[in-house]
Design a protein around this motif. Structure first.
Motif, mmCIF file in Angstrom:
data_model
loop_
_atom_site.group_PDB
_atom_site.id
_atom_site.type_symbol
_atom_site.label_atom_id
_atom_site.label_comp_id
_atom_site.label_asym_id
_atom_site.label_seq_id
_atom_site.Cartn_x
_atom_site.Cartn_y
_atom_site.Cartn_z
ATOM 1 N N MET A 1 7.622 -18.669 19.976
ATOM 2 C CA MET A 1 6.908 -17.877 20.969
ATOM 3 C C MET A 1 7.279 -18.450 22.329
ATOM 4 S SD MET A 1 2.808 -17.367 21.541
ATOM 5 C CE MET A 1 2.460 -19.021 22.111
ATOM 6 N N TRP A 2 7.438 -17.593 23.326
ATOM 7 C CA TRP A 2 7.844 -18.060 24.638
ATOM 8 C C TRP A 2 6.745 -17.816 25.655
ATOM 9 C CZ3 TRP A 2 13.148 -15.123 24.872
ATOM 10 C CH2 TRP A 2 13.983 -15.589 23.849
ATOM 11 N N ILE A 3 6.511 -18.840 26.488
ATOM 12 C CA ILE A 3 5.623 -18.744 27.633
ATOM 13 C C ILE A 3 6.348 -19.415 28.797
ATOM 14 C CG2 ILE A 3 3.517 -18.705 26.219
ATOM 15 C CD1 ILE A 3 3.073 -21.672 26.950
ATOM 16 N N ARG B 1 14.658 -25.809 28.738
ATOM 17 C CA ARG B 1 13.418 -25.332 28.122
ATOM 18 C C ARG B 1 12.578 -26.536 27.717
ATOM 19 N NH1 ARG B 1 15.424 -21.281 29.455
ATOM 20 N NH2 ARG B 1 16.055 -19.447 28.362
ATOM 21 N N LEU B 2 11.268 -26.384 27.731
ATOM 22 C CA LEU B 2 10.398 -27.345 27.055
ATOM 23 C C LEU B 2 10.211 -26.801 25.645
ATOM 24 C CD1 LEU B 2 7.580 -28.133 29.670
ATOM 25 C CD2 LEU B 2 9.520 -29.560 29.009
ATOM 26 N N TRP B 3 10.444 -27.612 24.648
ATOM 27 C CA TRP B 3 10.351 -27.213 23.238
ATOM 28 C C TRP B 3 9.169 -27.956 22.648
ATOM 29 C CZ3 TRP B 3 10.743 -29.099 18.200
ATOM 30 C CH2 TRP B 3 11.227 -28.228 17.218
ATOM 31 N N LEU B 4 8.110 -27.238 22.289
ATOM 32 C CA LEU B 4 6.885 -27.850 21.791
ATOM 33 C C LEU B 4 6.604 -27.348 20.380
ATOM 34 C CD1 LEU B 4 4.641 -27.344 24.960
ATOM 35 C CD2 LEU B 4 6.165 -29.259 24.441
ATOM 36 N N ILE C 1 8.851 -22.357 28.310
ATOM 37 C CA ILE C 1 8.284 -23.202 27.262
ATOM 38 C C ILE C 1 8.405 -22.428 25.955
ATOM 39 C CG2 ILE C 1 6.208 -24.354 26.399
ATOM 40 C CD1 ILE C 1 5.267 -24.450 29.374
ATOM 41 N N VAL C 2 8.982 -23.071 24.958
ATOM 42 C CA VAL C 2 9.124 -22.477 23.634
ATOM 43 C C VAL C 2 8.155 -23.201 22.704
ATOM 44 C CG1 VAL C 2 10.699 -21.968 21.729
ATOM 45 C CG2 VAL C 2 11.577 -22.058 24.077
ATOM 46 N N LEU C 3 7.195 -22.468 22.167
ATOM 47 C CA LEU C 3 6.305 -23.018 21.148
ATOM 48 C C LEU C 3 6.921 -22.672 19.806
ATOM 49 C CD1 LEU C 3 3.317 -21.861 23.110
ATOM 50 C CD2 LEU C 3 3.451 -24.177 22.261
ATOM 51 N N VAL C 4 7.093 -23.683 18.967
ATOM 52 C CA VAL C 4 7.862 -23.537 17.733
ATOM 53 C C VAL C 4 7.031 -23.974 16.531
ATOM 54 C CG1 VAL C 4 9.924 -24.304 16.504
ATOM 55 C CG2 VAL C 4 9.995 -24.026 18.978
ATOM 56 N N GLU C 5 7.074 -23.158 15.490
ATOM 57 C CA GLU C 5 6.492 -23.521 14.193
ATOM 58 C C GLU C 5 7.651 -23.701 13.222
ATOM 59 O OE1 GLU C 5 3.903 -21.425 10.636
ATOM 60 O OE2 GLU C 5 3.596 -20.753 12.696
ATOM 61 N N VAL C 6 7.643 -24.829 12.521
ATOM 62 C CA VAL C 6 8.656 -25.089 11.506
ATOM 63 C C VAL C 6 8.024 -24.765 10.149
ATOM 64 C CG1 VAL C 6 10.205 -26.794 10.486
ATOM 65 C CG2 VAL C 6 9.674 -26.927 12.930
#
Length: 133
Positions: A106-108, A70-73, A116-121
């Motif tokens: 969120m996944w795209i 996965r790309l983790w952004l 691609i996983v867009l991540v908010e911490v």
């Protein structure tokens, strides 16, 4: 120990122009540098503390990516990213969800299916804890 000076993720897209449009225009990643000429020119994008390079062309049709890749952004606001990307025509594989481990994800996927996983911490998440600060 290997002394690493720099690193990047390297993708060989099946359609370089389509992938450049996705990463550069739809995701809005800033360009670090470009090299070569023509349709298969390479582009290196900034990814926070790392880089993503699109170069060359895969001559084989896209295979389903390995489930462990996965790309983790990390982004500051996944809900805002969701609205922005949806408005730009990016398919949302899974809308933002607060995971049991406390991150909002969120996944795209890119045009070749790379997840691609867009991540908010969140502010109260242990990943934000800095001892002694």
């Amino acid at each position: 120990m290997v002394h690493v000076l720099s690193s990047r993720t390297l993708l060989r897209p099946t359609d370089p122009g389509r992938s450049r449009a996705f990463y550069g225009e739809q995701l809005g990643l800033a360009v670090s540098r470009e090299f070569g000429t023509g349709e298969e020119r390479g582009v290196v994008y900034f990814l926070g503390g790392g880089f993503l390079e699109l170069s060359g062309r895969s001559r084989t049709p896209p295979m389903p990516p390995a489930p462990a890749v996965r790309l983790w952004l990390q982004v500051p606001d996944v809900a805002a990213a969701h609205d922005e990307l949806r408005a730009k025509g990016v398919e949302i594989v899974r809308p933002p969800v607060k995971e049991p481990w406390g991150l909002v994800e969120m996944w795209i996927a890119d045009p070749d299916g790379t997840p691609i996983v867009l991540v908010e911490v969140p502010a109260d998440h242990p990943m934000r804890y800095r001892p002694g600060i």
